[in-house]
Design a protein around this motif. Structure first.
Motif, PDB file in Angstrom:
ATOM      1  N   UNK A 155       0.868  -1.181   0.000  1.00  0.00           N
ATOM      2  CA  UNK A 155       0.000   0.000   0.000  1.00  0.00           C
ATOM      3  C   UNK A 155       0.901   1.227   0.000  1.00  0.00           C
ATOM      4  N   UNK A 156       0.659   2.125  -0.949  1.00  0.00           N
ATOM      5  CA  UNK A 156       1.339   3.413  -0.975  1.00  0.00           C
ATOM      6  C   UNK A 156       0.256   4.482  -0.906  1.00  0.00           C
ATOM      7  N   UNK A 157       0.362   5.383   0.062  1.00  0.00           N
ATOM      8  CA  UNK A 157      -0.679   6.401   0.135  1.00  0.00           C
ATOM      9  C   UNK A 157      -0.538   7.331   1.313  1.00  0.00           C
ATOM     10  N   UNK A 158      -1.507   8.208   1.410  1.00  0.00           N
ATOM     11  CA  UNK A 158      -1.515   9.220   2.454  1.00  0.00           C
ATOM     12  C   UNK A 158      -1.942   8.617   3.795  1.00  0.00           C
ATOM     13  N   UNK A 159      -1.488   9.249   4.864  1.00  0.00           N
ATOM     14  CA  UNK A 159      -1.966   8.928   6.209  1.00  0.00           C
ATOM     15  C   UNK A 159      -3.209   9.789   6.422  1.00  0.00           C
ATOM     16  N   UNK A 160      -4.362   9.221   6.155  1.00  0.00           N
ATOM     17  CA  UNK A 160      -5.599   9.998   6.161  1.00  0.00           C
ATOM     18  C   UNK A 160      -5.985  10.492   7.547  1.00  0.00           C
ATOM     19  N   UNK A 161      -5.686   9.728   8.573  1.00  0.00           N
ATOM     20  CA  UNK A 161      -5.982  10.183   9.932  1.00  0.00           C
ATOM     21  C   UNK A 161      -5.183  11.450  10.231  1.00  0.00           C
ATOM     22  N   UNK A 162      -3.916  11.444   9.831  1.00  0.00           N
ATOM     23  CA  UNK A 162      -3.068  12.621  10.010  1.00  0.00           C
ATOM     24  C   UNK A 162      -3.626  13.813   9.234  1.00  0.00           C
ATOM     25  N   UNK A 163      -4.069  13.574   8.003  1.00  0.00           N
ATOM     26  CA  UNK A 163      -4.643  14.653   7.198  1.00  0.00           C
ATOM     27  C   UNK A 163      -5.885  15.223   7.869  1.00  0.00           C
ATOM     28  N   UNK A 164      -6.747  14.340   8.374  1.00  0.00           N
ATOM     29  CA  UNK A 164      -7.945  14.810   9.072  1.00  0.00           C
ATOM     30  C   UNK A 164      -7.609  15.651  10.287  1.00  0.00           C
ATOM     31  N   UNK A 165      -6.585  15.233  11.010  1.00  0.00           N
ATOM     32  CA  UNK A 165      -6.182  15.998  12.187  1.00  0.00           C
ATOM     33  C   UNK A 165      -5.605  17.355  11.797  1.00  0.00           C
ATOM     34  N   UNK A 166      -4.794  17.385  10.764  1.00  0.00           N
ATOM     35  CA  UNK A 166      -4.151  18.643  10.360  1.00  0.00           C
ATOM     36  C   UNK A 166      -5.154  19.644   9.785  1.00  0.00           C
ATOM     37  N   UNK A 167      -6.024  19.177   8.898  1.00  0.00           N
ATOM     38  CA  UNK A 167      -6.983  20.104   8.300  1.00  0.00           C
ATOM     39  C   UNK A 167      -7.961  20.642   9.353  1.00  0.00           C
ATOM     40  N   UNK A 168      -8.400  19.770  10.250  1.00  0.00           N
ATOM     41  CA  UNK A 168      -9.334  20.209  11.291  1.00  0.00           C
ATOM     42  C   UNK A 168      -8.661  21.158  12.274  1.00  0.00           C
ATOM     43  N   UNK A 169      -7.421  20.883  12.613  1.00  0.00           N
ATOM     44  CA  UNK A 169      -6.685  21.781  13.513  1.00  0.00           C
ATOM     45  C   UNK A 169      -6.549  23.172  12.902  1.00  0.00           C
ATOM     46  N   UNK A 170      -6.311  23.219  11.587  1.00  0.00           N
ATOM     47  CA  UNK A 170      -6.189  24.511  10.908  1.00  0.00           C
ATOM     48  C   UNK A 170      -7.513  25.273  10.947  1.00  0.00           C
ATOM     49  N   UNK A 171      -8.615  24.554  10.741  1.00  0.00           N
ATOM     50  CA  UNK A 171      -9.933  25.195  10.783  1.00  0.00           C
ATOM     51  C   UNK A 171     -10.262  25.667  12.190  1.00  0.00           C
ATOM     52  N   UNK A 172      -9.998  24.843  13.182  1.00  0.00           N
ATOM     53  CA  UNK A 172     -10.263  25.212  14.582  1.00  0.00           C
ATOM     54  C   UNK A 172      -9.479  26.462  14.959  1.00  0.00           C
ATOM     55  N   UNK A 173      -8.222  26.523  14.547  1.00  0.00           N
ATOM     56  CA  UNK A 173      -7.393  27.694  14.838  1.00  0.00           C
ATOM     57  C   UNK A 173      -7.960  28.946  14.170  1.00  0.00           C
ATOM     58  N   UNK A 174      -8.402  28.800  12.925  1.00  0.00           N
ATOM     59  CA  UNK A 174      -8.944  29.946  12.190  1.00  0.00           C
ATOM     60  C   UNK A 174     -10.263  30.431  12.785  1.00  0.00           C
ATOM     61  N   UNK A 175     -10.990  29.544  13.468  1.00  0.00           N
ATOM     62  CA  UNK A 175     -12.295  29.886  14.024  1.00  0.00           C
ATOM     63  C   UNK A 175     -12.223  30.525  15.413  1.00  0.00           C
ATOM     64  N   UNK A 176     -11.050  30.613  15.986  1.00  0.00           N
ATOM     65  CA  UNK A 176     -10.921  31.198  17.316  1.00  0.00           C
ATOM     66  C   UNK A 176     -11.398  32.654  17.307  1.00  0.00           C
ATOM     67  N   UNK A 177     -12.258  32.968  18.260  1.00  0.00           N
ATOM     68  CA  UNK A 177     -12.792  34.327  18.341  1.00  0.00           C
ATOM     69  C   UNK A 177     -13.950  34.571  17.394  1.00  0.00           C
ATOM     70  N   UNK A 178     -14.370  33.541  16.691  1.00  0.00           N
ATOM     71  CA  UNK A 178     -15.501  33.674  15.765  1.00  0.00           C
ATOM     72  C   UNK A 178     -16.650  32.787  16.248  1.00  0.00           C
ATOM     73  N   UNK A 179     -17.513  32.363  15.327  1.00  0.00           N
ATOM     74  CA  UNK A 179     -18.723  31.623  15.717  1.00  0.00           C
ATOM     75  C   UNK A 179     -18.446  30.211  16.215  1.00  0.00           C
ATOM     76  N   UNK A 180     -17.292  29.646  15.832  1.00  0.00           N
ATOM     77  CA  UNK A 180     -16.949  28.249  16.146  1.00  0.00           C
ATOM     78  C   UNK A 180     -17.865  27.246  15.446  1.00  0.00           C
ATOM     79  N   UNK A 181     -18.601  27.704  14.441  1.00  0.00           N
ATOM     80  CA  UNK A 181     -19.433  26.803  13.654  1.00  0.00           C
ATOM     81  C   UNK A 181     -18.636  26.324  12.433  1.00  0.00           C
ATOM     82  N   UNK A 182     -18.566  25.000  12.259  1.00  0.00           N
ATOM     83  CA  UNK A 182     -17.848  24.475  11.101  1.00  0.00           C
ATOM     84  C   UNK A 182     -18.703  23.440  10.372  1.00  0.00           C
ATOM     85  N   UNK A 183     -18.325  23.177   9.127  1.00  0.00           N
ATOM     86  CA  UNK A 183     -18.989  22.146   8.333  1.00  0.00           C
ATOM     87  C   UNK A 183     -17.944  21.161   7.836  1.00  0.00           C
TER      88      UNK A 183
END
Length: 337
Positions: free
Chosen positions: A143-171
Protein backbone atom coordinates in the motif's frame (compact mmCIF):
# COMPACT_ATOMS: atom_id res chain seq x y z
CA UNK A 1 70.02 25.79 -1.34
CA UNK A 2 70.00 22.47 0.46
CA UNK A 3 66.28 22.88 1.20
CA UNK A 4 65.62 23.75 -2.43
CA UNK A 5 67.39 20.58 -3.50
CA UNK A 6 65.32 18.48 -1.16
CA UNK A 7 62.05 19.99 -2.52
CA UNK A 8 63.17 19.36 -6.09
CA UNK A 9 63.96 15.73 -5.26
CA UNK A 10 60.52 15.30 -3.58
CA UNK A 11 58.63 16.86 -6.51
CA UNK A 12 60.52 14.71 -9.00
CA UNK A 13 59.63 11.57 -7.05
CA UNK A 14 55.96 12.61 -6.84
CA UNK A 15 55.78 13.25 -10.57
CA UNK A 16 57.34 9.87 -11.29
CA UNK A 17 54.84 8.11 -8.99
CA UNK A 18 51.86 9.86 -10.62
CA UNK A 19 53.17 9.00 -14.04
CA UNK A 20 53.44 5.33 -13.17
CA UNK A 21 49.93 5.33 -11.64
CA UNK A 22 48.48 6.99 -14.73
CA UNK A 23 50.19 4.43 -16.95
CA UNK A 24 48.73 1.58 -14.88
CA UNK A 25 45.22 3.07 -15.09
CA UNK A 26 45.51 3.50 -18.83
CA UNK A 27 46.39 -0.17 -19.20
CA UNK A 28 43.61 -1.48 -16.88
CA UNK A 29 40.29 -2.88 -18.20
CA UNK A 30 36.77 -1.86 -17.20
CA UNK A 31 34.79 -4.11 -14.87
CA UNK A 32 31.33 -5.50 -15.50
CA UNK A 33 28.89 -4.32 -12.81
CA UNK A 34 27.88 -7.68 -11.29
CA UNK A 35 24.17 -6.98 -10.66
CA UNK A 36 23.26 -4.97 -13.76
CA UNK A 37 22.44 -7.86 -16.09
CA UNK A 38 20.29 -9.61 -13.51
CA UNK A 39 18.37 -6.41 -12.85
CA UNK A 40 17.69 -5.80 -16.53
CA UNK A 41 16.67 -9.41 -17.21
CA UNK A 42 14.31 -9.50 -14.23
CA UNK A 43 12.40 -6.40 -15.37
CA UNK A 44 12.55 -6.66 -19.16
CA UNK A 45 9.25 -7.59 -20.78
CA UNK A 46 7.22 -7.45 -17.57
CA UNK A 47 3.80 -5.76 -17.63
CA UNK A 48 2.23 -3.61 -14.92
CA UNK A 49 -1.53 -3.03 -15.05
CA UNK A 50 -3.03 0.20 -13.74
CA UNK A 51 -6.67 0.77 -12.78
CA UNK A 52 -7.57 4.15 -11.22
CA UNK A 53 -11.16 5.06 -10.36
CA UNK A 54 -10.99 7.21 -13.51
CA UNK A 55 -8.25 8.63 -15.71
CA UNK A 56 -9.69 12.09 -16.15
CA UNK A 57 -8.16 13.93 -13.20
CA UNK A 58 -4.74 14.97 -11.93
CA UNK A 59 -4.13 12.18 -9.40
CA UNK A 60 -4.76 9.36 -11.86
CA UNK A 61 -2.83 10.98 -14.69
CA UNK A 62 0.07 11.89 -12.41
CA UNK A 63 0.41 8.33 -11.08
CA UNK A 64 0.22 6.93 -14.61
CA UNK A 65 2.84 9.28 -15.99
CA UNK A 66 5.09 8.65 -12.99
CA UNK A 67 4.85 4.86 -13.33
CA UNK A 68 5.66 5.04 -17.03
CA UNK A 69 8.59 7.36 -16.39
CA UNK A 70 10.11 5.06 -13.77
CA UNK A 71 9.30 1.62 -15.21
CA UNK A 72 9.37 1.79 -18.99
CA UNK A 73 13.07 2.75 -19.33
CA UNK A 74 13.78 -0.53 -17.51
CA UNK A 75 11.98 -2.51 -20.20
CA UNK A 76 8.65 -2.82 -18.40
CA UNK A 77 5.28 -1.96 -19.94
CA UNK A 78 2.54 -0.02 -18.13
CA UNK A 79 -1.02 -0.56 -19.38
CA UNK A 80 -3.99 1.46 -18.10
CA UNK A 81 -7.67 0.57 -17.92
CA UNK A 82 -10.14 3.43 -17.36
CA UNK A 83 -13.38 2.52 -15.52
CA UNK A 84 -14.40 6.21 -15.58
CA UNK A 85 -15.98 6.11 -12.08
CA UNK A 86 -17.96 2.94 -12.93
CA UNK A 87 -17.27 0.23 -10.36
CA UNK A 88 -18.69 -2.54 -12.56
CA UNK A 89 -16.39 -1.49 -15.39
CA UNK A 90 -13.51 -1.41 -12.92
CA UNK A 91 -14.22 -4.94 -11.73
CA UNK A 92 -14.38 -6.15 -15.35
CA UNK A 93 -11.07 -4.42 -16.13
CA UNK A 94 -9.49 -5.99 -13.05
CA UNK A 95 -10.75 -9.45 -14.02
CA UNK A 96 -9.42 -9.00 -17.55
CA UNK A 97 -6.00 -7.92 -16.31
CA UNK A 98 -5.73 -10.94 -14.01
CA UNK A 99 -6.30 -13.18 -17.05
CA UNK A 100 -3.45 -11.40 -18.85
CA UNK A 101 -1.03 -12.35 -16.03
CA UNK A 102 0.92 -9.09 -15.55
CA UNK A 103 3.71 -8.96 -12.99
CA UNK A 104 1.79 -6.42 -10.91
CA UNK A 105 -1.47 -4.49 -10.83
CA UNK A 106 -1.76 -1.01 -9.33
CA UNK A 107 -5.30 -0.43 -8.09
CA UNK A 108 -7.07 2.71 -6.85
CA UNK A 109 -10.03 1.34 -4.87
CA UNK A 110 -13.34 3.21 -5.16
CA UNK A 111 -14.42 1.72 -1.81
CA UNK A 112 -13.39 -0.95 0.66
CA UNK A 113 -15.35 -3.88 -0.84
CA UNK A 114 -15.64 -3.69 -4.64
CA UNK A 115 -12.21 -5.14 -5.48
CA UNK A 116 -11.59 -7.13 -2.30
CA UNK A 117 -12.12 -10.61 -3.81
CA UNK A 118 -10.27 -9.66 -6.99
CA UNK A 119 -7.23 -8.48 -5.02
CA UNK A 120 -7.08 -11.84 -3.28
CA UNK A 121 -7.60 -13.70 -6.57
CA UNK A 122 -4.79 -11.77 -8.27
CA UNK A 123 -2.32 -12.45 -5.49
CA UNK A 124 -3.37 -16.10 -5.24
CA UNK A 125 -2.39 -16.33 -8.91
CA UNK A 126 1.02 -14.79 -8.25
CA UNK A 127 0.31 -11.19 -9.32
CA UNK A 128 1.55 -8.47 -6.98
CA UNK A 129 -1.16 -5.94 -6.11
CA UNK A 130 -0.18 -2.39 -5.17
CA UNK A 131 -2.96 -0.29 -3.67
CA UNK A 132 -2.67 3.46 -4.05
CA UNK A 133 -4.17 5.96 -1.57
CA UNK A 134 -7.52 4.24 -0.99
CA UNK A 135 -7.39 0.85 0.69
CA UNK A 136 -9.61 -2.17 0.21
CA UNK A 137 -10.79 -4.31 3.10
CA UNK A 138 -8.50 -6.93 1.52
CA UNK A 139 -4.83 -6.14 2.17
CA UNK A 140 -2.25 -6.66 -0.57
CA UNK A 141 1.51 -6.88 -0.87
CA UNK A 142 1.95 -3.10 -0.98
CA UNK A 143 0.00 0.00 0.00
CA UNK A 144 1.34 3.41 -0.97
CA UNK A 145 -0.68 6.40 0.14
CA UNK A 146 -1.52 9.22 2.45
CA UNK A 147 -1.97 8.93 6.21
CA UNK A 148 -5.60 10.00 6.16
CA UNK A 149 -5.98 10.18 9.93
CA UNK A 150 -3.07 12.62 10.01
CA UNK A 151 -4.64 14.65 7.20
CA UNK A 152 -7.94 14.81 9.07
CA UNK A 153 -6.18 16.00 12.19
CA UNK A 154 -4.15 18.64 10.36
CA UNK A 155 -6.98 20.10 8.30
CA UNK A 156 -9.33 20.21 11.29
CA UNK A 157 -6.68 21.78 13.51
CA UNK A 158 -6.19 24.51 10.91
CA UNK A 159 -9.93 25.19 10.78
CA UNK A 160 -10.26 25.21 14.58
CA UNK A 161 -7.39 27.69 14.84
CA UNK A 162 -8.94 29.95 12.19
CA UNK A 163 -12.30 29.89 14.02
CA UNK A 164 -10.92 31.20 17.32
CA UNK A 165 -12.79 34.33 18.34
CA UNK A 166 -15.50 33.67 15.76
CA UNK A 167 -18.72 31.62 15.72
CA UNK A 168 -16.95 28.25 16.15
CA UNK A 169 -19.43 26.80 13.65
CA UNK A 170 -17.85 24.48 11.10
CA UNK A 171 -18.99 22.15 8.33
CA UNK A 172 -17.52 18.91 7.03
CA UNK A 173 -17.67 17.93 3.35
CA UNK A 174 -16.80 14.22 3.11
CA UNK A 175 -15.96 12.18 0.03
CA UNK A 176 -17.65 8.82 -0.47
CA UNK A 177 -18.55 7.31 2.94
CA UNK A 178 -17.68 3.81 1.69
CA UNK A 179 -14.13 4.84 0.75
CA UNK A 180 -11.40 4.15 3.28
CA UNK A 181 -9.85 7.57 2.65
CA UNK A 182 -13.06 9.27 3.75
CA UNK A 183 -13.57 7.09 6.84
CA UNK A 184 -9.96 7.46 8.02
CA UNK A 185 -9.98 11.23 7.44
CA UNK A 186 -13.17 11.49 9.46
CA UNK A 187 -11.46 9.71 12.34
CA UNK A 188 -8.74 12.37 12.30
CA UNK A 189 -11.41 15.08 12.31
CA UNK A 190 -13.09 13.46 15.30
CA UNK A 191 -9.79 13.23 17.18
CA UNK A 192 -9.34 17.00 17.01
CA UNK A 193 -12.97 17.88 17.70
CA UNK A 194 -12.90 15.73 20.84
CA UNK A 195 -10.25 18.10 22.20
CA UNK A 196 -12.19 21.22 21.16
CA UNK A 197 -15.72 20.90 22.57
CA UNK A 198 -16.49 24.57 21.86
CA UNK A 199 -16.45 23.88 18.12
CA UNK A 200 -19.88 23.00 16.74
CA UNK A 201 -20.32 20.90 13.59
CA UNK A 202 -23.46 22.26 11.92
CA UNK A 203 -23.19 20.04 8.82
CA UNK A 204 -21.43 16.76 8.10
CA UNK A 205 -22.38 15.45 4.65
CA UNK A 206 -20.89 13.37 1.85
CA UNK A 207 -20.38 14.82 -1.63
CA UNK A 208 -19.06 11.53 -3.08
CA UNK A 209 -15.92 13.20 -4.53
CA UNK A 210 -18.21 15.27 -6.80
CA UNK A 211 -17.49 19.02 -7.09
CA UNK A 212 -21.07 19.83 -8.11
CA UNK A 213 -22.47 18.04 -5.06
CA UNK A 214 -19.93 19.76 -2.81
CA UNK A 215 -21.00 23.13 -4.18
CA UNK A 216 -24.69 22.41 -3.66
CA UNK A 217 -24.14 21.17 -0.09
CA UNK A 218 -22.05 24.20 0.79
CA UNK A 219 -24.56 26.63 -0.69
CA UNK A 220 -27.27 25.20 1.53
CA UNK A 221 -25.09 25.28 4.65
CA UNK A 222 -24.04 28.89 4.07
CA UNK A 223 -27.66 29.97 3.69
CA UNK A 224 -28.57 28.24 6.93
CA UNK A 225 -25.44 29.42 8.78
CA UNK A 226 -24.15 32.68 7.30
CA UNK A 227 -21.82 32.99 10.31
CA UNK A 228 -20.05 29.72 9.48
CA UNK A 229 -16.32 30.17 10.15
CA UNK A 230 -14.73 27.11 8.56
CA UNK A 231 -15.09 24.02 6.39
CA UNK A 232 -13.08 20.80 6.46
CA UNK A 233 -13.03 19.33 2.94
CA UNK A 234 -11.80 15.83 2.08
CA UNK A 235 -10.36 16.34 -1.43
CA UNK A 236 -9.37 19.46 -3.32
CA UNK A 237 -10.68 18.09 -6.63
CA UNK A 238 -14.13 18.02 -5.01
CA UNK A 239 -13.62 21.16 -2.94
CA UNK A 240 -13.28 23.32 -6.03
CA UNK A 241 -17.08 23.23 -5.76
CA UNK A 242 -16.93 24.08 -2.05
CA UNK A 243 -14.71 27.07 -2.81
CA UNK A 244 -17.02 28.21 -5.60
CA UNK A 245 -20.00 28.25 -3.20
CA UNK A 246 -18.03 30.27 -0.67
CA UNK A 247 -17.01 32.77 -3.36
CA UNK A 248 -20.54 33.15 -4.71
CA UNK A 249 -21.74 33.90 -1.17
CA UNK A 250 -19.13 36.66 -0.91
CA UNK A 251 -17.43 34.86 1.97
CA UNK A 252 -13.96 34.16 0.57
CA UNK A 253 -11.48 35.02 3.32
CA UNK A 254 -14.23 34.80 5.94
CA UNK A 255 -15.02 31.08 5.75
CA UNK A 256 -11.75 29.18 6.15
CA UNK A 257 -11.47 26.17 3.81
CA UNK A 258 -8.97 23.39 4.49
CA UNK A 259 -8.62 20.41 2.18
CA UNK A 260 -6.11 17.93 0.75
CA UNK A 261 -5.02 16.51 -2.60
CA UNK A 262 -2.20 15.40 -4.84
CA UNK A 263 -0.43 18.75 -5.00
CA UNK A 264 -0.82 19.50 -8.72
CA UNK A 265 -0.12 23.16 -9.55
CA UNK A 266 -3.53 24.20 -10.89
CA UNK A 267 -5.60 22.21 -8.42
CA UNK A 268 -3.58 23.07 -5.32
CA UNK A 269 -1.04 25.92 -5.36
CA UNK A 270 -2.99 28.11 -7.78
CA UNK A 271 -6.17 27.64 -5.74
CA UNK A 272 -4.37 28.62 -2.53
CA UNK A 273 -2.77 31.65 -4.19
CA UNK A 274 -6.15 32.81 -5.48
CA UNK A 275 -7.75 32.48 -2.04
CA UNK A 276 -10.05 29.60 -3.05
CA UNK A 277 -8.38 27.32 -0.51
CA UNK A 278 -6.81 28.57 2.70
CA UNK A 279 -4.92 25.35 3.44
CA UNK A 280 -4.30 22.35 1.20
CA UNK A 281 -2.26 19.33 2.28
CA UNK A 282 -0.44 17.65 -0.61
CA UNK A 283 0.42 13.96 -0.58
CA UNK A 284 2.71 14.57 -3.56
CA UNK A 285 1.63 12.35 -6.46
CA UNK A 286 5.04 12.16 -8.23
CA UNK A 287 6.68 10.82 -5.06
CA UNK A 288 3.86 8.29 -4.65
CA UNK A 289 4.41 7.10 -8.22
CA UNK A 290 8.13 6.80 -7.59
CA UNK A 291 7.49 4.81 -4.40
CA UNK A 292 5.16 2.42 -6.21
CA UNK A 293 7.63 1.91 -9.05
CA UNK A 294 10.49 1.24 -6.64
CA UNK A 295 8.46 -1.38 -4.78
CA UNK A 296 7.44 -3.05 -8.06
CA UNK A 297 11.07 -3.20 -9.22
CA UNK A 298 12.13 -4.69 -5.90
CA UNK A 299 9.35 -7.29 -5.86
CA UNK A 300 9.96 -8.43 -9.43
CA UNK A 301 13.69 -8.90 -8.75
CA UNK A 302 13.21 -10.45 -5.33
CA UNK A 303 10.76 -13.13 -6.38
CA UNK A 304 8.81 -12.82 -3.12
CA UNK A 305 5.50 -14.66 -3.33
CA UNK A 306 2.57 -12.33 -3.91
CA UNK A 307 0.76 -11.67 -0.66
CA UNK A 308 3.58 -13.11 1.46
CA UNK A 309 4.46 -9.67 2.81
CA UNK A 310 2.34 -6.66 3.72
CA UNK A 311 4.24 -3.41 3.22
CA UNK A 312 3.03 0.17 3.73
CA UNK A 313 4.59 3.40 2.52
CA UNK A 314 2.91 6.51 3.88
CA UNK A 315 3.51 9.71 1.96
CA UNK A 316 5.36 12.63 3.49
CA UNK A 317 2.72 15.36 3.57
CA UNK A 318 3.33 18.90 2.30
CA UNK A 319 1.16 21.69 3.77
CA UNK A 320 0.34 24.36 1.16
CA UNK A 321 -0.43 27.86 2.39
CA UNK A 322 -0.17 31.35 0.91
CA UNK A 323 3.37 31.50 2.30
CA UNK A 324 4.68 28.69 0.09
CA UNK A 325 2.08 28.33 -2.68
CA UNK A 326 4.15 30.53 -4.97
CA UNK A 327 7.41 28.74 -4.28
CA UNK A 328 8.86 26.50 -6.99
CA UNK A 329 8.76 22.86 -5.96
CA UNK A 330 5.80 23.11 -3.59
CA UNK A 331 3.50 21.76 -6.29
CA UNK A 332 4.07 19.68 -9.42
CA UNK A 333 2.76 20.24 -12.93
CA UNK A 334 0.94 17.61 -14.94
CA UNK A 335 2.96 16.93 -18.08
CA UNK A 336 1.25 17.66 -21.38
CA UNK A 337 0.45 14.50 -23.33
Amino acid sequence: MQNTGKWMTTLTGLALALGLAGSALAQSKGLDEPFRDGYKKALAGKTVGYIPVAMGFDLAQGWYQGLKKELEPSGMKVVARDPNWNTNAGAQAFTSLIAEKPAAIVIHNPDVQTYAKLIKKAEDEGIYVVQINMRSAQPSTVFVGADWVDIGERTTSAVVEACKGKSNKIAIVQGAPTAAASAYTLKGVENVLAKNPAVKVVSNQAADWDAAKAKALTQTVLKQHPDLCGIVGFWDGMDIGTAAAIKEAGLTGKVYLATSGGGEQKGACDMVKSGGFDYDISYDVPTQASNMAAMIKWLVQNGLKAGQARQNIYTTLIPITKENAGTDGTCWKLAAK
